[in-house]
Write a protein that holds these residues in place. Structure first.
Motif, PDB file in Angstrom:
ATOM      1  N   ASP A 212       0.850  -1.210   0.000  1.00 63.81           N
ATOM      2  CA  ASP A 212       0.000   0.000   0.000  1.00 63.81           C
ATOM      3  C   ASP A 212       0.882   1.255   0.000  1.00 63.81           C
ATOM      4  O   ASP A 212       0.623   2.225  -0.703  1.00 63.81           O
ATOM      5  CB  ASP A 212      -0.905   0.026   1.248  1.00 63.81           C
ATOM      6  N   GLU A 213       1.917   1.186   0.816  1.00 66.60           N
ATOM      7  CA  GLU A 213       2.830   2.343   0.909  1.00 66.60           C
ATOM      8  C   GLU A 213       3.505   2.611  -0.448  1.00 66.60           C
ATOM      9  O   GLU A 213       3.573   3.738  -0.914  1.00 66.60           O
ATOM     10  CB  GLU A 213       3.910   1.993   1.932  1.00 66.60           C
ATOM     11  N   LYS A 216       1.103   4.263  -2.745  1.00 65.93           N
ATOM     12  CA  LYS A 216       0.952   5.706  -2.452  1.00 65.93           C
ATOM     13  C   LYS A 216       2.104   6.507  -3.043  1.00 65.93           C
ATOM     14  O   LYS A 216       1.940   7.613  -3.507  1.00 65.93           O
ATOM     15  CB  LYS A 216       0.931   5.909  -0.919  1.00 65.93           C
ATOM     16  N   GLN A 217       3.284   5.914  -3.014  1.00 69.88           N
ATOM     17  CA  GLN A 217       4.471   6.630  -3.530  1.00 69.88           C
ATOM     18  C   GLN A 217       4.614   6.495  -5.051  1.00 69.88           C
ATOM     19  O   GLN A 217       5.631   6.892  -5.616  1.00 69.88           O
ATOM     20  CB  GLN A 217       5.739   6.085  -2.865  1.00 69.88           C
TER      21      GLN A 217
END
Ligand code: SAM
Length: 562
Positions: A212-213, A216-217
């Motif tokens: 998920d991180e 996002k990036q």
């Protein structure tokens, strides 16, 4: 031996003065056993002497000449030290077997690097192109210093990074890898069950939270055809490939780095060697320093260094090159020539000079500096020494010195007189007739020997060359650029070796030459209208130099002021 020093001399003699086990890394790039004319770079006396030395016989002679030097290099290396020997096809087989294996031992051969110099500028022989050099890497023991380095990716590897987004070029790598997992990495993410992928089932390379991180990036690539997402891997993230034995990524010397002599090695090559086999604060030695590539890089990488060359020109070019890269925070360095410059010694700091010349004479300086009857040092038997940093020293100096000698140690004076030894030593640049007559009288009438010694009898000294600049306008174009010819004329008893120009001289920053070697003393340069400072140095055969700075007002007409 002091470090950060460029030394003029035959490296065999200089190496003998360096302590055992004191150096961390040695790079040597001696003249190769190749074409005779090609080996003359500088053409000065020192180089010609060395050239004759090597060519007195055939390959055996060359190998013997080199071997005694490499033996000294081995001696001065620390146990953790390493040596990189740069050579080429003319003698590399002999060098490895006859010199390096014998001195270091076969066991301490670490690697053979091939530096592919260039594909274009190689000579073509009947059999194949000749375009590589060999660099042998030996260590003194198994505990040698080595830092893993990476080479740039090749062009074909770079082609893999063909996608581009706001972060730069990237390729994609899988997020799913084979093998079922029960834990976090086996969980469903974005509706994809990894365990149901592939024939045997798969798992994510990291946990769903981390995925998920990444998303996002914007680090995850979702293919439009609905295939499984992949991770973006950017070109700038890649450290390159681990160093290999073939170095084909370092081109010949280019651009600003070029000084103007054929055997100059690229800084990138030395940077690789120095980074691989030394750390900050270590001592790097180049016994064939040439135009100073090794020491310039070592200095930049915060290593200590020593560079030796038998050619005055090489030593001076190295000095100017280091000056060019120095700034306010750089460490100072020294240059050791065969001769000392009269002006520098004559007008040097007086205490430093006294101490130094007493030592050169074989005595010990007077630590007290004052209150010892004006005595500046003693010989090993305590006989006093006085130093006068002047010319034409006369009778009054002798009278004062004699009364100091009498007060200093009467018994010693009597002993020396009886044994017909000097009761004192007086050092100066020159003496006048009166003092010489009085010393003769003292000897003949009183049996007292007072030794008058000139500085020149202790150390070789010479007068600096002189120099003058002439300026003449050649042309001016419609953009207001002036083409100006600068002519320098130097004079020296030893013979002028070369000139060096700094056409945007800044007194605060010091001499930073734009043209390093100019054999003729003639330099064409383009100037815009305005005030320019120009500095030119003349270097003579002893390595002594003088500088002349002029201000050039270019505006309507040109005007030179000193
Ligand atoms: C191939 S060049 C070195 C070039 C250097 N690596 C560079 O990048 O500029 C070899 C140098 O060895 C010097 N040389 C030859 N015999 C020498 C000796 N016996 N002692 C010291 N230097 C010597 C030459 O004057 C020449 O400058």
């Amino acid at each position: 031996m002091a470090t950060n020093k460029i030394i003029l001399g035959d490296n065999l003699e200089i190496l003998k003065k360096i302590e055992d086990n004191s150096v961390d890394l040695i790079y040597l790039d001696p003249p190769f056993f190749s074409n005779k004319n090609y080996e003359i770079i500088w053409g000065d006396e020192g180089e010609i002497r060395s050239f004759k030395d090597r060519w007195a016989g055939g390959i055996e002679h060359y190998i013997a000449w080199l071997k005694e030097r490499v033996y000294e290099m081995y001696r001065v290396l620390k146990q953790t030290g390493t040596l990189f020997h740069h050579c080429d096809r003319h003698a590399n087989a002999y060098i490895r077997v006859e010199i390096l294996d014998r001195i270091f031992g076969q066991n301490n051969f670490i690697n053979e690097f091939i530096w592919k110099r260039s594909s274009n500028r190689s000579s073509i022989s009947k059999a194949a192109r000749k375009n590589y050099d060999t660099i042998f890497f030996y260590a003194k023991s198994k505990k040698y210093t080595y830092n893993q380095l990476f080479m740039e990716l090749s062009a074909t590897s770079k082609d893999l990074y063909k996608n581009k987004d706001k972060h730069g070029f990237y390729q994609t790598v899988p997020l799913l890898v084979s093998g079922k997992r029960k834990g976090e990495t086996g969980k469903i993410w974005k509706g994809i069950d990894p365990n149901k992928q592939g024939q045997e089932g798969m798992h994510w390379v990291t946990t769903p939270d981390k995925l998920d991180e990444y998303e996002k990036q914007d680090l995850i690539y979702f293919p439009k055809n609905g295939k499984t997402p992949r991770l973006k891997y950017y070109l700038k993230q890649s450290p390159g490939v681990p160093l290999s034995e073939v170095w084909d990524d370092i081109p010949l010397v280019q651009g600003n780095e070029r000084i103007g002599y054929p055997t100059q090695k690229p800084e990138a090559l030395l940077e690789r060697i120095i980074k691989a086999s030394s750390n900050k604060g270590d001592l790097v030695l180049d016994p064939f320093v040439g135009g100073g590539t090794t020491v310039a890089v070592a200095d930049r990488l915060e290593r200590k260094w020593i560079g030796i060359d038998q050619s005055v020109q090489a030593v001076k070019v190295t000095e100017f090159r280091l000056q060019r890269q120095q700034d306010l925070f750089s460490n100072p360095f020294t240059v050791q020539l065969h001769k000392y410059d009269y002006d520098t010694l004559r007008y040097a700091d007086s205490f430093e000079f006294e101490e130094w010349i007493v030592q050169q004479y074989g005595g010990t300086g007077n630590v007290k500096q004052r209150g010892d009857y004006g005595i500046d040092g003693r010989m090993s038997d305590n006989t006093p020494i006085q130093v006068k940093r002047s010319d034409n020293v006369g009778r009054n100096v002798l009278d004062n010195f004699m009364s100091a000698v009498r007060r200093f140690d009467k018994a010693l004076l009597e002993k020396n007189r009886k044994e017909k030894k000097p009761v004192g030593h007086l050092i100066a640049f020159s003496f006048n007739k009166g003092i010489k007559e009085e010393t003769a009288r003292l000897k003949n009438q009183e049996g007292i020997i007072l030794k008058l010694v000139t500085v020149e009898e202790i150390v070789p000294i010479a007068k600096k060359p002189t120099i003058a600049i002439e300026v003449s306008e050649k042309s001016r174009d419609e953009n207001g650029i002036w083409d100006i010819e600068l002519t320098a004329t130097g004079h020296s008893d030893a013979g002028v070796e070369f000139y060096s120009w700094d056409c945007s001289y800044d007194p605060e920053k010091g001499f930073k030459p734009s043209l390093m070697i100019d054999k003729e003393g003639r330099h064409r340069h383009q100037f815009k209208a305005g005030l320019h400072h120009i500095a030119v140095k003349v270097v003579d055969n002893d390595g002594l130099e003088s500088v002349e700075v002029i201000k050039l007002q270019v505006n309507g007409k040109i005007k030179k002021t000193l």
